[in-house]
Design a protein around this motif. Structure first.
Motif, PDB file in Angstrom:
ATOM      1  N   UNK A 326      -9.833  -0.389  29.545  1.00  0.00           N
ATOM      2  CA  UNK A 326      -9.748   0.146  28.269  1.00  0.00           C
ATOM      3  C   UNK A 326      -9.197  -0.800  27.350  1.00  0.00           C
ATOM      4  N   UNK A 327      -9.285  -0.593  26.134  1.00  0.00           N
ATOM      5  CA  UNK A 327      -9.131  -0.943  24.904  1.00  0.00           C
ATOM      6  C   UNK A 327      -8.047  -0.340  24.223  1.00  0.00           C
ATOM      7  N   UNK A 328      -7.105  -0.836  23.729  1.00  0.00           N
ATOM      8  CA  UNK A 328      -6.449  -0.102  22.932  1.00  0.00           C
ATOM      9  C   UNK A 328      -6.093  -1.015  21.707  1.00  0.00           C
ATOM     10  N   UNK A 329      -6.260  -0.259  20.278  1.00  0.00           N
ATOM     11  CA  UNK A 329      -5.908  -0.422  19.655  1.00  0.00           C
ATOM     12  C   UNK A 329      -4.753   0.139  18.183  1.00  0.00           C
ATOM     13  N   UNK A 330      -3.627  -0.780  17.729  1.00  0.00           N
ATOM     14  CA  UNK A 330      -2.936  -0.114  16.439  1.00  0.00           C
ATOM     15  C   UNK A 330      -3.325  -0.195  15.536  1.00  0.00           C
ATOM     16  N   UNK A 331      -3.010   0.389  14.447  1.00  0.00           N
ATOM     17  CA  UNK A 331      -3.472  -0.001  12.669  1.00  0.00           C
ATOM     18  C   UNK A 331      -2.836   0.513  12.093  1.00  0.00           C
ATOM     19  N   UNK A 332      -3.037  -0.107  11.224  1.00  0.00           N
ATOM     20  CA  UNK A 332      -1.221   0.245  10.095  1.00  0.00           C
ATOM     21  C   UNK A 332      -2.296   0.788   9.105  1.00  0.00           C
ATOM     22  N   UNK A 333      -1.894   1.205   8.055  1.00  0.00           N
ATOM     23  CA  UNK A 333      -1.476   1.644   6.721  1.00  0.00           C
ATOM     24  C   UNK A 333      -0.393   1.835   5.421  1.00  0.00           C
ATOM     25  N   UNK A 334      -1.040   0.613   4.898  1.00  0.00           N
ATOM     26  CA  UNK A 334       0.305   0.691   3.878  1.00  0.00           C
ATOM     27  C   UNK A 334       0.057   1.860   3.057  1.00  0.00           C
ATOM     28  N   UNK A 335       0.831   3.231   2.464  1.00  0.00           N
ATOM     29  CA  UNK A 335       0.476   3.731   1.017  1.00  0.00           C
ATOM     30  C   UNK A 335       1.967   3.557  -0.393  1.00  0.00           C
ATOM     31  N   UNK A 336       0.637   3.514  -1.185  1.00  0.00           N
ATOM     32  CA  UNK A 336       1.891   3.517  -2.845  1.00  0.00           C
ATOM     33  C   UNK A 336       1.992   5.096  -2.885  1.00  0.00           C
ATOM     34  N   UNK A 337       3.373   4.855  -2.974  1.00  0.00           N
ATOM     35  CA  UNK A 337       3.811   6.118  -3.286  1.00  0.00           C
ATOM     36  C   UNK A 337       4.094   6.829  -5.447  1.00  0.00           C
ATOM     37  N   UNK A 338       3.568   7.824  -4.708  1.00  0.00           N
ATOM     38  CA  UNK A 338       3.916   8.096  -6.531  1.00  0.00           C
ATOM     39  C   UNK A 338       5.068   8.358  -7.610  1.00  0.00           C
ATOM     40  N   UNK A 339       6.264   8.281  -6.355  1.00  0.00           N
ATOM     41  CA  UNK A 339       7.366   8.785  -7.102  1.00  0.00           C
ATOM     42  C   UNK A 339       8.232   7.550  -6.653  1.00  0.00           C
ATOM     43  N   UNK A 340       8.261   5.960  -6.782  1.00  0.00           N
ATOM     44  CA  UNK A 340       8.656   4.909  -6.599  1.00  0.00           C
ATOM     45  C   UNK A 340      10.145   5.085  -6.777  1.00  0.00           C
ATOM     46  N   UNK A 341      10.798   5.894  -7.836  1.00  0.00           N
ATOM     47  CA  UNK A 341      12.233   6.188  -7.930  1.00  0.00           C
ATOM     48  C   UNK A 341      12.971   6.700  -7.182  1.00  0.00           C
ATOM     49  N   UNK A 342      11.799   7.563  -6.530  1.00  0.00           N
ATOM     50  CA  UNK A 342      12.899   8.897  -5.613  1.00  0.00           C
ATOM     51  C   UNK A 342      12.517   8.094  -3.667  1.00  0.00           C
ATOM     52  N   UNK A 343      11.382   7.421  -3.748  1.00  0.00           N
ATOM     53  CA  UNK A 343      11.098   7.411  -1.990  1.00  0.00           C
ATOM     54  C   UNK A 343      10.769   5.654  -2.367  1.00  0.00           C
ATOM     55  N   UNK A 344      11.203   4.630  -2.899  1.00  0.00           N
ATOM     56  CA  UNK A 344      10.567   2.955  -3.031  1.00  0.00           C
ATOM     57  C   UNK A 344       9.128   3.043  -3.497  1.00  0.00           C
ATOM     58  N   UNK A 345       8.858   1.888  -3.303  1.00  0.00           N
ATOM     59  CA  UNK A 345       7.558   2.088  -3.732  1.00  0.00           C
ATOM     60  C   UNK A 345       6.214   2.073  -2.945  1.00  0.00           C
ATOM     61  N   UNK A 346       5.996   1.710  -1.438  1.00  0.00           N
ATOM     62  CA  UNK A 346       5.075   1.815  -0.740  1.00  0.00           C
ATOM     63  C   UNK A 346       5.293   3.208   1.176  1.00  0.00           C
TER      64      UNK A 346
END
Length: 393
Positions: A326-346
């Motif tokens: 088998x082949x195992x793949x790990x993938x990561x995504x970074x999402x910019x927040x709409x409300x950085x004042x409350x949840x940080x930048x991403x």
């Protein structure tokens, strides 16, 4: 001591004017944060779903498009019968059976396309022989590279070295037996020679003859044996010339036809070695051509950045693992927040996908008699591998 107090203080504390405004502002703030959190959570889940689809596509492509059925076989030739003569007459008698062992290669080429027949040996004088192959081992090899702490590509490098060694020995034996009745002489010529050296020796008559003449201690053109000297004509000249003519005939009738066979084996080994030593710098774009295309086609549209961060290939080097093949793949995504004042930048999210490969079990096929002439498209399927996601993350 007289107690001090503010006139009207109790009245001020009991005054509830403005409390509704304060409470309302607090509730609006809480509701806004909850609403913002729901929006951010929804965006994360959307990106995560898209990321999972992309990783699934890459894993399936890696486990499918870059897969080779890797086999090891023996080729057996029953050479039929040969002419045996007595004082008064001749008759046909049983000849030998030749088994060339440990021939390795891609099943598609070696078996499906019939290249195994190149290891068959010609029949003896009376004919009536047969040639077939026996299945020794069947595995899967991936073209994809295994990006993990140990590094590596496709399969274990020692496995490739063993394959080259086995295939070199099998090639020497196949060519030697093909040159019947001069197998012994051919074995001496090709002894300890690599595939490339064998290819060079049989590339032309002029390359082959020096090795052939050396077996008898003769010079290539019989110059030393046939030139005149003060004592007269040298008696070994005729023997040297006969041996040279015999070598030319063997090359023209038997060995020359083996050139494409040897070069094909060299090409197969070079491809296996190239695949298993290649290094790819950007794994998120060049995992494999098809895997990368599938991943990019499903790339998360709302992610600021995404890519494959780790690939684990359970190939030949892990054949005893419950996760093979088998082949195992790990993938990561970074999402910019709409409300950085409350949840940080991403936010960052990671998913795992496993692509498995099924193939027919070799032991089940061997139980049918282990004498084959054609493709191995029967028998029970091998059990699918266990789930491997997050096992080695």
């Amino acid at each position: 001591m007289q107690k001090q107090f503010t006139p009207g203080g109790m009245k001020l504390l009991k005054n509830q004017q403005g409390n509704i405004l304060i409470l309302g502002v607090f509730l609006i703030l809480v509701i806004s944060i909850l609403f913002a959190g729901m929006v951010e959570f929804g965006r994360i889940m959307l990106v995560r779903e898209q990321l999972q689809t992309a990783a699934d596509s890459a894993a399936l492509a890696g486990a499918g498009s870059g897969t080779h059925r890797y086999v090891k076989i023996n080729v057996v030739t029953d050479r039929g019968q040969k002419v045996v003569c007595g004082k008064e007459d001749c008759w046909c008698s049983g000849c030998s059976t030749i088994r060339i062992r440990n021939i390795v290669g891609d099943e598609k080429t070696l078996i499906d396309e019939g290249d195994w027949r190149n290891f068959c040996v010609p029949e003896c004088d009376c004919g009536g022989g047969d040639c077939w192959f026996e299945l020794v081992k069947r595995d899967l090899m991936y073209d994809t590279h295994s990006v993990n702490t140990a590094g590596g590509w496709g399969t274990d490098l020692q496995e490739i070295k063993n394959a080259r060694s086995d295939l070199t020995i099998a090639t020497r034996e196949a060519i030697s037996e093909y040159c019947y009745p001069y197998q012994g002489e051919m074995r001496r010529i090709f002894n300890n020679k690599s595939l490339e050296q064998i290819s060079s020796i049989i590339s032309s008559t002029s390359s082959f003859l020096p090795h052939w003449m050396r077996l008898k201690g003769y010079s290539t053109n019989c110059y030393n044996e046939c030139h005149w000297d003060p004592l007269g004509y040298r008696s070994e000249c005729d023997e040297c010339q006969r041996w040279r003519i015999r070598g030319q005939n063997i090359y023209n009738t038997k060995i020359s036809s083996r050139k494409s066979f040897v070069n094909g084996i060299i090409k197969t080994m070079n491809n296996m070695e190239q695949i298993n030593t290649k290094k790819i710098p950007k794994i998120d774009e060049q995992y494999t051509k098809s895997a990368g295309q599938f991943y990019n086609a499903n790339l998360p549209k709302h992610a600021a950045d995404s890519g494959i961060t780790k690939i684990k290939v359970y190939g030949l080097e892990n054949r005893n693992s419950p996760y093979y093949p088998s082949v195992v793949v790990y993938a990561t995504a970074k999402i910019k927040t709409l409300f950085p004042q409350w949840f940080g930048n991403d936010f960052t999210t990671t998913v795992c996908a496993q692509g498995t490969t099924a193939y027919r079990d070799a032991e089940n096929q061997k139980s049918t008699g282990n004498k084959f002439y054609d493709s191995l498209n029967f028998g029970k399927w091998r059990k699918l591998p266990d789930k491997a996601c997050w096992v080695d993350f």
